[in-house]
Enzyme design. Structure first.
Site, PDB file in Angstrom:
ATOM      1  CG  MET A  77      48.870   0.323  30.392  1.00  0.00           C
ATOM      2  SD  MET A  77      48.022   1.953  29.275  1.00  0.00           S
ATOM      3  CE  MET A  77      48.014   3.148  31.020  1.00  0.00           C
ATOM      4  CD  GLU A  78      51.183  -3.509  38.234  1.00  0.00           C
ATOM      5  OE1 GLU A  78      51.895  -3.100  38.595  1.00  0.00           O
ATOM      6  OE2 GLU A  78      50.797  -4.308  39.430  1.00  0.00           O
ATOM      7  CD  GLN A 135      55.845  -6.139  29.657  1.00  0.00           C
ATOM      8  OE1 GLN A 135      55.546  -5.491  30.949  1.00  0.00           O
ATOM      9  NE2 GLN A 135      56.371  -5.158  29.625  1.00  0.00           N
ATOM     10  CB  CYS A 137      57.898  -1.052  35.621  1.00  0.00           C
ATOM     11  SG  CYS A 137      57.154  -1.163  37.200  1.00  0.00           S
ATOM     12  CE  LYS A 144      56.394   0.000  27.043  1.00  0.00           C
ATOM     13  NZ  LYS A 144      56.373   0.134  28.331  1.00  0.00           N
ATOM     14  N   GLY A 192      54.511   6.593  23.847  1.00  0.00           N
ATOM     15  CA  GLY A 192      54.925   8.134  25.240  1.00  0.00           C
ATOM     16  C   GLY A 192      54.641   9.030  24.548  1.00  0.00           C
ATOM     17  N   GLY A 238      49.505   3.898  24.543  1.00  0.00           N
ATOM     18  CA  GLY A 238      48.689   3.470  26.130  1.00  0.00           C
ATOM     19  C   GLY A 238      47.566   3.905  26.323  1.00  0.00           C
TER      20      GLY A 238
HETATM   21  C1  LIG Z   1      49.187   2.437  34.713  1.00  0.00           C
HETATM   22  C2  LIG Z   1      50.429   1.985  34.036  1.00  0.00           C
HETATM   23  C3  LIG Z   1      51.028   0.582  34.123  1.00  0.00           C
HETATM   24  C4  LIG Z   1      51.900   0.225  33.215  1.00  0.00           C
HETATM   25  N1  LIG Z   1      51.961  -1.140  33.339  1.00  0.00           N
HETATM   26  C5  LIG Z   1      52.998  -1.623  32.259  1.00  0.00           C
HETATM   27  C6  LIG Z   1      53.498  -2.269  31.910  1.00  0.00           C
HETATM   28  O1  LIG Z   1      52.997  -3.503  32.638  1.00  0.00           O
HETATM   29  N2  LIG Z   1      54.963  -3.196  31.261  1.00  0.00           N
HETATM   30  C7  LIG Z   1      55.668  -1.987  30.455  1.00  0.00           C
HETATM   31  O2  LIG Z   1      56.464  -2.303  30.225  1.00  0.00           O
HETATM   32  N3  LIG Z   1      55.123  -1.015  30.598  1.00  0.00           N
HETATM   33  C8  LIG Z   1      53.797  -0.295  31.802  1.00  0.00           C
HETATM   34  N4  LIG Z   1      53.363   0.770  31.833  1.00  0.00           N
HETATM   35  C9  LIG Z   1      53.976   1.875  30.323  1.00  0.00           C
HETATM   36  C10 LIG Z   1      53.043   1.634  28.924  1.00  0.00           C
HETATM   37  O3  LIG Z   1      53.700   0.827  28.745  1.00  0.00           O
HETATM   38  C11 LIG Z   1      54.051   2.931  28.534  1.00  0.00           C
HETATM   39  O4  LIG Z   1      55.580   2.156  27.743  1.00  0.00           O
HETATM   40  C12 LIG Z   1      53.938   4.690  29.002  1.00  0.00           C
HETATM   41  O5  LIG Z   1      52.459   4.924  29.163  1.00  0.00           O
HETATM   42  C13 LIG Z   1      53.618   5.728  27.905  1.00  0.00           C
HETATM   43  O6  LIG Z   1      52.685   5.040  26.831  1.00  0.00           O
HETATM   44  P1  LIG Z   1      51.544   5.975  26.688  1.00  0.00           P
HETATM   45  O7  LIG Z   1      52.156   7.582  26.927  1.00  0.00           O
HETATM   46  O8  LIG Z   1      51.477   5.813  25.178  1.00  0.00           O
HETATM   47  O9  LIG Z   1      50.790   5.681  27.880  1.00  0.00           O
HETATM   48  C14 LIG Z   1      52.214   1.440  32.280  1.00  0.00           C
HETATM   49  C15 LIG Z   1      51.850   2.932  32.593  1.00  0.00           C
HETATM   50  C16 LIG Z   1      50.616   2.706  33.532  1.00  0.00           C
HETATM   51  C17 LIG Z   1      50.302   4.449  33.280  1.00  0.00           C
END
Ligand SMILES: Cc1cc2nc3c(=O)[nH]c(=O)nc-3n(C[C@H](O)[C@H](O)[C@H](O)COP(=O)(O)O)c2cc1C
Length: 350
Positions: free
Chosen positions: A20-21, A85, A115, A156, A217, A240
């Site tokens: 999560m960036e 990544q 993304c 991913k 998700g 996440g």
């Molecule tokens: C603030 C934020 C930053 C994220 N940054 C990345 C990232 O750098 N690389 C990536 O593959 N996914 C990124 N994601 C997506 C998450 O890895 C994940 O796939 C998404 O949040 C869904 O999972 P969750 O419902 O468990 O959060 C980001 C999501 C959020 C909300």
């Protein structure tokens, strides 16, 4: 039509901590893997445009690489693997940066095709490659070749860009390109983070591929974990936002699998302690005003699933001084009289 699938939820499967960036950095990874639960973590994406990036960029995203220089594995302090990544679309640039990452000690490379950020997509990165499975395959293939079998390459994806029509093609493209594993965030790019996550679509993809598929998700609770695994048929999941809202979600799943019982609800004091530790780690490298906003960002993630976090967020959201914020988080007497005796909210199933 989704075929019925019998899933043994006691089969441990693996649990990954999502990249999560701007949210999950090395400090957060260290804190969230301090208790047994996660099997691997992934860094925030390193954005690859056209040139080979200098080592400092990789070390900034993955400070755990410094352990490699000391002859240690690239893990969190508690020994959980950290995968690096990359995000980009140019095969040559991706290959050059994959080689650079491996030279610096990366032990697994992940490619981001999910993304949704407009800026990233406009520059042809992240989810924009879901519109063209052949290009996605070329990107994976280039990194896979550059890795020369020294480290695994994983990918991913989301279910598509605007719709799900190419979901299976994109998944196959990642596999054909040489991906050893595929994480699927069960929404299209245009769906953003809007619920629901279409876990049954991950099942379609899983049945279509030979490589392991990881369900991602909207897993916020033990119940969501059961349902995501049942509908996707996957053994492995990635958490996440749910892991930030409830830092004990992965240990909670493991506890239930090991004992058949629910882990006790997390008390506010434990949440406050993790926020305090987080602030202490961030404070060592960042200006206080940045630490204040990071702390509020995490509290904000917690508040949707925890009544006490919601109350404290409402009261502290305008505080700008770090020590005042920490005092407000930690103070036991802060709770309103009417809620003090009530059991603290459990984040599960909310
Ligand atoms: C603030 C934020 C930053 C994220 N940054 C990345 C990232 O750098 N690389 C990536 O593959 N996914 C990124 N994601 C997506 C998450 O890895 C994940 O796939 C998404 O949040 C869904 O999972 P969750 O419902 O468990 O959060 C980001 C999501 C959020 C909300």
């Amino acid at each position: 039509m989704v075929e019925p699938h019998v899933v043994n939820l006691l089969h441990k499967g693996r649990i990954g901590l999502a990249p999560m960036e701007g949210v999950i950095d090395a400090h957060t990874r260290a804190l969230l893997t301090a208790w047994p639960g996660f099997d691997w973590t992934v860094t925030e994406f390193v954005r690859v445009v056209d040139a080979r990036l200098p080592p400092r960029v990789f070390l900034k995203h993955c400070p755990e690489l410094a352990r490699h220089a000391q002859g240690q594995p690239v893990t969190t302090p508690s020994g959980v693997a950290v995968h690096l990544q990359l995000l980009g679309s140019d095969p040559e640039a991706l290959a050059a940066n994959a080689r650079q990452a491996i030279r610096l000690g990366a032990t697994s490379l992940d490619l981001n095709f999910g993304c949704p950020a407009k800026l990233v997509n406009r520059h042809d990165g992240g989810a924009s490659l879901l519109r063209d499975p052949q290009r996605l395959q070329r990107a994976v293939d280039a990194v896979h070749r550059a890795a020369e079998g020294r480290v695994p390459v994983t990918a991913k994806i989301r279910l598509g860009f605007a719709d799900r029509r190419r979901a299976l093609d994109c998944a196959s493209a990642a596999e054909q390109g040489g991906a050893a594993q595929l994480v699927v965030h069960a929404r299209t790019r245009d769906e953003g983070y809007r619920p629901p996550a279409h876990w049954e679509w991950i099942g379609r993809i899983r049945r279509h591929l030979a490589i392991p598929v990881v369900a991602n998700g909207d897993i916020w609770s033990l119940e969501d974990y059961w349902q995501a695994r049942t509908l996707s048929g996957c053994h492995d999941v990635m958490l996440g936002r749910g892991a930030l809202a409830d830092p004990w979600l992965a240990p909670r799943i493991r506890h239930w699998q090991a004992t058949g019982e629910r882990m006790a609800a997390t008390q506010w004091a434990s949440r406050a302690a993790i926020l305090r530790d987080y602030a202490a780690l961030q404070r060592s490298t960042l200006p206080e005003r940045v630490v204040v906003s990071l702390l509020k960002q995490w509290l904000n993630q917690m508040r949707g699933r925890d009544v006490e976090a919601a109350k404290r967020f409402a009261t502290l959201k305008r505080v700008t001084d770090l020590d005042t914020l920490l005092a407000g988080l930690i103070a036991p007497g802060f709770v309103h009289a009417d809620t003090q005796k009530a059991p603290l909210a459990v984040s599960e199933g909310a």
